[in-house]
Design a protein around this motif. Structure first.
Motif, PDB file in Angstrom:
ATOM      1  N   ILE A   8       0.832  -1.199   0.000  1.00 38.15           N
ATOM      2  CA  ILE A   8       0.000   0.000   0.000  1.00 38.15           C
ATOM      3  C   ILE A   8       0.868   1.252   0.000  1.00 38.15           C
ATOM      4  CG2 ILE A   8      -1.640   1.341   1.376  1.00 38.15           C
ATOM      5  CD1 ILE A   8      -2.896  -1.362   2.192  1.00 38.15           C
ATOM      6  N   VAL A   9       1.897   1.260   0.836  1.00 41.33           N
ATOM      7  CA  VAL A   9       2.798   2.412   0.889  1.00 41.33           C
ATOM      8  C   VAL A   9       3.503   2.597  -0.449  1.00 41.33           C
ATOM      9  CG1 VAL A   9       4.922   3.273   1.962  1.00 41.33           C
ATOM     10  CG2 VAL A   9       3.101   2.350   3.378  1.00 41.33           C
ATOM     11  N   MET A  10       3.959   1.517  -1.046  1.00 40.27           N
ATOM     12  CA  MET A  10       4.636   1.607  -2.342  1.00 40.27           C
ATOM     13  C   MET A  10       3.683   2.110  -3.430  1.00 40.27           C
ATOM     14  SD  MET A  10       7.758   0.955  -1.851  1.00 40.27           S
ATOM     15  CE  MET A  10       8.356   0.719  -3.491  1.00 40.27           C
ATOM     16  N   ALA A  11       2.422   1.690  -3.392  1.00 39.82           N
ATOM     17  CA  ALA A  11       1.445   2.162  -4.371  1.00 39.82           C
ATOM     18  C   ALA A  11       1.183   3.655  -4.192  1.00 39.82           C
ATOM     19  CB  ALA A  11       0.140   1.380  -4.232  1.00 39.82           C
ATOM     20  N   LEU A  12       1.114   4.116  -2.950  1.00 45.83           N
ATOM     21  CA  LEU A  12       0.923   5.542  -2.698  1.00 45.83           C
ATOM     22  C   LEU A  12       2.123   6.357  -3.170  1.00 45.83           C
ATOM     23  CD1 LEU A  12      -0.769   5.499   0.815  1.00 45.83           C
ATOM     24  CD2 LEU A  12      -1.792   6.188  -1.355  1.00 45.83           C
ATOM     25  N   LEU A  13       3.314   5.831  -2.949  1.00 43.15           N
ATOM     26  CA  LEU A  13       4.514   6.522  -3.422  1.00 43.15           C
ATOM     27  C   LEU A  13       4.546   6.605  -4.943  1.00 43.15           C
ATOM     28  CD1 LEU A  13       7.207   5.051  -1.021  1.00 43.15           C
ATOM     29  CD2 LEU A  13       6.327   7.378  -1.047  1.00 43.15           C
ATOM     30  N   ALA A  14       4.184   5.525  -5.603  1.00 51.41           N
ATOM     31  CA  ALA A  14       4.164   5.522  -7.065  1.00 51.41           C
ATOM     32  C   ALA A  14       3.109   6.486  -7.597  1.00 51.41           C
ATOM     33  CB  ALA A  14       3.907   4.104  -7.578  1.00 51.41           C
ATOM     34  N   ALA A  15       1.951   6.527  -6.958  1.00 48.97           N
ATOM     35  CA  ALA A  15       0.902   7.453  -7.380  1.00 48.97           C
ATOM     36  C   ALA A  15       1.335   8.902  -7.163  1.00 48.97           C
ATOM     37  CB  ALA A  15      -0.384   7.168  -6.611  1.00 48.97           C
ATOM     38  N   GLY A  16       2.022   9.165  -6.061  1.00 43.94           N
ATOM     39  CA  GLY A  16       2.528  10.511  -5.812  1.00 43.94           C
ATOM     40  C   GLY A  16       3.558  10.925  -6.842  1.00 43.94           C
ATOM     41  N   LEU A  17       4.439  10.009  -7.191  1.00 46.90           N
ATOM     42  CA  LEU A  17       5.439  10.296  -8.221  1.00 46.90           C
ATOM     43  C   LEU A  17       4.774  10.566  -9.562  1.00 46.90           C
ATOM     44  CD1 LEU A  17       8.362  10.445  -9.231  1.00 46.90           C
ATOM     45  CD2 LEU A  17       8.257   7.981  -9.559  1.00 46.90           C
ATOM     46  N   ALA A  18       3.793   9.768  -9.905  1.00 46.36           N
ATOM     47  CA  ALA A  18       3.071   9.977 -11.160  1.00 46.36           C
ATOM     48  C   ALA A  18       2.358  11.330 -11.157  1.00 46.36           C
ATOM     49  CB  ALA A  18       2.064   8.846 -11.373  1.00 46.36           C
ATOM     50  N   ALA A  19       1.812  11.720 -10.019  1.00 46.80           N
ATOM     51  CA  ALA A  19       1.133  13.014  -9.926  1.00 46.80           C
ATOM     52  C   ALA A  19       2.120  14.162 -10.094  1.00 46.80           C
ATOM     53  CB  ALA A  19       0.414  13.129  -8.584  1.00 46.80           C
ATOM     54  N   VAL A  20       3.318  14.027  -9.524  1.00 44.08           N
ATOM     55  CA  VAL A  20       4.328  15.072  -9.668  1.00 44.08           C
ATOM     56  C   VAL A  20       4.741  15.214 -11.128  1.00 44.08           C
ATOM     57  CG1 VAL A  20       6.710  15.690  -9.089  1.00 44.08           C
ATOM     58  CG2 VAL A  20       5.168  14.918  -7.296  1.00 44.08           C
ATOM     59  N   VAL A  21       4.937  14.098 -11.808  1.00 45.76           N
ATOM     60  CA  VAL A  21       5.327  14.143 -13.221  1.00 45.76           C
ATOM     61  C   VAL A  21       4.202  14.730 -14.060  1.00 45.76           C
ATOM     62  CG1 VAL A  21       5.911  12.721 -15.221  1.00 45.76           C
ATOM     63  CG2 VAL A  21       6.980  12.272 -13.016  1.00 45.76           C
ATOM     64  N   TRP A  22       2.972  14.303 -13.807  1.00 44.10           N
ATOM     65  CA  TRP A  22       1.832  14.778 -14.573  1.00 44.10           C
ATOM     66  C   TRP A  22       1.598  16.268 -14.332  1.00 44.10           C
ATOM     67  CZ3 TRP A  22      -3.814  12.540 -13.996  1.00 44.10           C
ATOM     68  CH2 TRP A  22      -4.592  12.979 -15.067  1.00 44.10           C
ATOM     69  N   ALA A  23       1.738  16.708 -13.094  1.00 47.01           N
ATOM     70  CA  ALA A  23       1.540  18.117 -12.773  1.00 47.01           C
ATOM     71  C   ALA A  23       2.624  18.986 -13.409  1.00 47.01           C
ATOM     72  CB  ALA A  23       1.530  18.312 -11.262  1.00 47.01           C
ATOM     73  N   SER A  24       3.834  18.457 -13.517  1.00 51.16           N
ATOM     74  CA  SER A  24       4.898  19.234 -14.151  1.00 51.16           C
ATOM     75  C   SER A  24       4.637  19.437 -15.636  1.00 51.16           C
ATOM     76  CB  SER A  24       6.248  18.555 -13.944  1.00 51.16           C
ATOM     77  OG  SER A  24       6.344  17.385 -14.738  1.00 51.16           O
ATOM     78  N   ARG A  25       3.814  18.585 -16.213  1.00 52.39           N
ATOM     79  CA  ARG A  25       3.451  18.713 -17.630  1.00 52.39           C
ATOM     80  C   ARG A  25       2.115  19.415 -17.809  1.00 52.39           C
ATOM     81  NH1 ARG A  25       5.973  14.140 -20.987  1.00 52.39           N
ATOM     82  NH2 ARG A  25       7.696  13.507 -19.660  1.00 52.39           N
ATOM     83  N   GLY A  26       1.585  20.004 -16.718  1.00 51.75           N
ATOM     84  CA  GLY A  26       0.360  20.801 -16.820  1.00 51.75           C
ATOM     85  C   GLY A  26      -0.911  20.007 -16.649  1.00 51.75           C
ATOM     86  N   GLY A  27      -0.954  19.136 -15.681  1.00 49.44           N
ATOM     87  CA  GLY A  27      -2.146  18.336 -15.441  1.00 49.44           C
ATOM     88  C   GLY A  27      -3.281  19.148 -14.831  1.00 49.44           C
ATOM     89  N   PRO A  28      -4.395  18.485 -14.556  1.00 52.63           N
ATOM     90  CA  PRO A  28      -5.536  19.168 -13.948  1.00 52.63           C
ATOM     91  C   PRO A  28      -5.225  19.686 -12.537  1.00 52.63           C
ATOM     92  CG  PRO A  28      -6.064  16.867 -14.437  1.00 52.63           C
ATOM     93  CD  PRO A  28      -4.659  17.099 -14.827  1.00 52.63           C
ATOM     94  N   ARG A  29      -6.127  20.495 -12.020  1.00 43.06           N
ATOM     95  CA  ARG A  29      -5.908  21.141 -10.726  1.00 43.06           C
ATOM     96  C   ARG A  29      -5.766  20.119  -9.591  1.00 43.06           C
ATOM     97  NH1 ARG A  29      -8.982  26.458  -9.264  1.00 43.06           N
ATOM     98  NH2 ARG A  29      -7.713  26.957 -11.055  1.00 43.06           N
ATOM     99  N   TRP A  30      -6.577  19.045  -9.615  1.00 38.66           N
ATOM    100  CA  TRP A  30      -6.498  18.077  -8.523  1.00 38.66           C
ATOM    101  C   TRP A  30      -5.159  17.345  -8.539  1.00 38.66           C
ATOM    102  CZ3 TRP A  30      -5.839  12.863  -9.345  1.00 38.66           C
ATOM    103  CH2 TRP A  30      -6.109  12.388 -10.609  1.00 38.66           C
ATOM    104  N   VAL A  31      -4.597  17.137  -9.719  1.00 36.74           N
ATOM    105  CA  VAL A  31      -3.285  16.484  -9.812  1.00 36.74           C
ATOM    106  C   VAL A  31      -2.216  17.403  -9.250  1.00 36.74           C
ATOM    107  CG1 VAL A  31      -1.550  15.608 -11.421  1.00 36.74           C
ATOM    108  CG2 VAL A  31      -3.933  15.026 -11.742  1.00 36.74           C
ATOM    109  N   GLN A  32      -2.349  18.687  -9.510  1.00 37.68           N
ATOM    110  CA  GLN A  32      -1.392  19.642  -8.968  1.00 37.68           C
ATOM    111  C   GLN A  32      -1.471  19.678  -7.442  1.00 37.68           C
ATOM    112  OE1 GLN A  32      -2.069  23.303 -11.070  1.00 37.68           O
ATOM    113  NE2 GLN A  32      -1.436  22.417 -13.017  1.00 37.68           N
ATOM    114  N   GLY A  33      -2.668  19.514  -6.885  1.00 38.48           N
ATOM    115  CA  GLY A  33      -2.820  19.449  -5.432  1.00 38.48           C
ATOM    116  C   GLY A  33      -2.174  18.205  -4.841  1.00 38.48           C
ATOM    117  N   VAL A  34      -2.363  17.077  -5.510  1.00 38.92           N
ATOM    118  CA  VAL A  34      -1.753  15.828  -5.053  1.00 38.92           C
ATOM    119  C   VAL A  34      -0.233  15.923  -5.147  1.00 38.92           C
ATOM    120  CG1 VAL A  34      -1.520  13.355  -5.540  1.00 38.92           C
ATOM    121  CG2 VAL A  34      -3.774  14.420  -5.582  1.00 38.92           C
TER     122      VAL A  34
END
Length: 75
Positions: A8-34
């Motif tokens: 579970i912790v590893m899945a949360l870390l992977a999701a957080g990393l994906a959100a950081v990458v997606w937000a750096s490319r201009g993702g939606p507002r909720w992704v930027q919050g995550v």
């Protein structure tokens, strides 16, 4: 049970990393919050680790090898 928690912790870390990458490319507002929450969490963990390692060493709680363990290596 512990392995499930680790997954579970590893899945949360992977999701957080994906959100950081997606937000750096201009993702939606909720992704930027995550992504922001992920980066703040990482900064808090990093500062806590640094603080504990500094305070542990300075206060004399360092449990390094002093070389006088008492064992001669022969039986």
């Amino acid at each position: 049970m512990m392995i499930v928690l680790l997954y579970i912790v590893m899945a949360l870390l992977a999701a957080g990393l994906a959100a950081v990458v997606w937000a750096s490319r201009g993702g939606p507002r909720w992704v930027q919050g995550v992504a922001k929450a992920t980066l703040v969490s990482a900064e808090l963990v990093t500062s806590a680790v640094k603080k504990s390692s500094r305070s542990g060493y300075k206060s004399g709680n360092y449990s390094g090898d002093t070389g006088d363990s008492g064992s001669s290596g022969s039986s």
